[in-house]
Design a protein around this motif. Sequence first.
Motif, short mmCIF file in Angstrom:
data_model
loop_
_atom_site.label_atom_id
_atom_site.label_comp_id
_atom_site.label_asym_id
_atom_site.label_seq_id
_atom_site.Cartn_x
_atom_site.Cartn_y
_atom_site.Cartn_z
N TYR A 216 57.94 56.70 16.20
CA TYR A 216 58.58 58.00 16.43
C TYR A 216 58.38 58.97 15.27
CZ TYR A 216 60.69 55.75 20.43
OH TYR A 216 60.89 55.09 21.63
N TRP A 245 61.52 62.27 19.91
CA TRP A 245 62.78 61.71 20.39
C TRP A 245 62.54 60.54 21.34
CZ3 TRP A 245 66.93 63.18 17.86
CH2 TRP A 245 66.96 64.45 17.28
N ARG A 246 63.44 59.59 21.33
CA ARG A 246 63.44 58.51 22.30
C ARG A 246 63.77 59.05 23.68
NH1 ARG A 246 65.93 52.95 20.80
NH2 ARG A 246 65.38 52.64 18.62
N GLU A 247 63.46 58.26 24.68
CA GLU A 247 63.97 58.57 26.01
C GLU A 247 65.44 58.19 26.06
OE1 GLU A 247 61.79 56.83 29.15
OE2 GLU A 247 59.84 57.62 28.50
N THR A 250 69.86 58.90 21.74
CA THR A 250 69.32 58.60 20.41
C THR A 250 70.40 57.90 19.58
OG1 THR A 250 67.81 60.48 20.41
CG2 THR A 250 68.47 59.61 18.25
N TYR A 276 61.80 54.56 13.84
CA TYR A 276 62.05 53.84 15.08
C TYR A 276 62.95 54.63 16.03
CZ TYR A 276 59.60 49.60 13.81
OH TYR A 276 58.61 48.70 13.50
N GLY A 277 63.13 55.92 15.74
CA GLY A 277 63.82 56.80 16.68
C GLY A 277 65.29 57.01 16.41
N TYR A 278 65.75 56.74 15.20
CA TYR A 278 67.16 56.92 14.84
C TYR A 278 67.38 58.23 14.10
CZ TYR A 278 67.86 51.97 15.91
OH TYR A 278 67.93 50.77 16.55
N ARG A 335 71.67 64.67 22.74
CA ARG A 335 70.95 63.40 22.70
C ARG A 335 71.70 62.29 21.96
NH1 ARG A 335 66.40 66.88 21.52
NH2 ARG A 335 64.80 66.77 23.18
N GLU A 508 68.49 47.77 16.24
CA GLU A 508 67.98 47.76 17.61
C GLU A 508 68.87 46.93 18.53
OE1 GLU A 508 65.29 49.09 19.46
OE2 GLU A 508 65.36 50.54 17.83
N ALA A 512 71.27 50.22 19.21
CA ALA A 512 70.49 50.72 20.35
C ALA A 512 70.60 49.82 21.58
CB ALA A 512 69.01 50.87 19.95
N ASN A 514 69.12 46.96 22.31
CA ASN A 514 67.78 46.59 22.75
C ASN A 514 67.57 45.10 22.48
OD1 ASN A 514 65.10 46.28 23.32
ND2 ASN A 514 64.39 47.98 22.05
#
Length: 572
Positions: A216, A245-247, A250, A276-278, A335, A508, A512, A514
């Motif tokens: 990212y 941006w992540r989908e 965020t 990593y999108g943070y 977001r 993550e 997130a 994940n």
Amino acid sequence: MFGFLSSLKVSAEKNLKNITLGTLAAVLTVLPVYAQSRLVFIYPPINLSLGIDSLELFANEGVINKELAYYMNLAGVNDEEKQAFREALLKKADLNPVEVSRFFNSPMGQELLQRVGHLFSIQGGRNGVYAIRGAMVQAAFDEEEGLTLLNFLRHLPVNMQFNLEEILRAATYLELLGQGTNAIVTEMKSISAQTREQETVPNFSNIRDIRQRGDYGVGPSRRLRLFDESRQREFDVVLVQPQRWREGKTPVIIFSHGLASRPEDFKEDVLQLVSYGYVVALPQHPGSDFNQLQEMLQGFSREIVKVDEYVDRPLDVSYVIDELERRNRREFEGRLDLNNVGVMGHSFGGYTALALAGAKLNFDSLEEICGRNLWGPNLSLLLQCRALELPRKDYDFREERITSTLVINPVTSAVFGPEGLSQVSIPVLLAAGSSDPATPAAIEQLQAFVWINTDDKYFALVEGQAHVNFTKLDAQMQAVLDSLPDLTLPNQKVIDTYGNALLVAFAEVYTAKNEEFRPYLTSSYAYYISKEPNPLHLVQDDAEIPFSELFNRSKSARSRAIYPRNIIPSND
């Protein structure tokens, strides 16, 4: 501040085991007695003394007179040790004399000297705090010789005595703590090996290397000036966002810096998360940051840390989340996921993060531990015991929007204790170093890990990590490091790769949400990326191999160091 004290402690620890009557001054205090003064060694019923002029003759000319020879023969000092002692007497500490004076006039500096003065007192038994401080400052102002051990001894105004019984107790405590730490490392290796046999993990060479930057990118960073009207407190926050941006939502991480530090000191570390999108926010905590340290050193304040920081730090983080909620729609298009925020912190920032996770201040624990005459090698108690100055009430900093916490070398044992830490129930990753003299792993982290009451908790131990990043010290601190003998520094580049991986993996999975990253939170992955001479061990407290096994297996050596009631008496 802990960086400087830790550096001195790392060097001193290697010498304490071989304490002798003849070299006691050099080994224990690493402090510099005028030539007419004498050092007195008290070990009831023994009462011996040594003239400072004997040490001066030895240091300057290498001559061992009859008086000094008696002590060296008594201790069995060999030629190599004699030479090391002579060098220690003359080794100059390159410190600013004004800053030395101001530090030892601060509450934390005074407390440190008070503890040393219990061991090294004025002849007759009165605490030597003022004599020690005066001699240190005078020696530091000596333009010709500066602050050396010998010059310190020259400037002591009266005969001083070493209370050998108390000193040997302290040395035994330090040795036991070393044994306990070694036991922890041994058991971590054993439990990690057992865990690896039970884990089903992918071939890590075939999947993403999360030690490397993410996809990212790193976007703009900015410094915001915030004002919390309810507390009349103004402070900065550094905000860093990804390039893309992540989908969906965020994730947000807030990182709390340590004592006498600043957000910029950790910016490189958190950029891994940003990639990593943070979105990462790094608040500056005035009153316990680098600027507060500079104000003390420059004479504008007597304090390295203001006691209200125990309250203000966690409230700063909550206010940052409030501010992000206010800005979320207009600046981030809604977001940001501000209902699942991750909080991370180093050292005093670890206290901050755990307080936000629900840990409660424990004044009973503080009074019991801080009331002891000696604290051993746990330098963080200089900070933790300041919390006794707070008004006594039930402080509750639990922030419900924070759902996970990762803490590095956190300050925990006295300020929270078992009752306070048992209130933490969110996922926790607790990282420690085996060579940390500021927040020793056996005292500050292992106990905390067992006391924390959550099903999702991880303990990461890096062998050789020593609390601070030695590559980021300023020139003066680096000069102090260079003056310390036999100091082996960890491989910071390797340790940084561990941090990159653990921060991303934990965030993550627990911020997130994940699950694809869970294989990275395993003993197998830690073993895969581990490198000598500073290997990484990671253990999760789960049903199959309870972490309490580690606590119990290493209990014999470790517990005597953690609870040295039979070694170091209380003030009662």
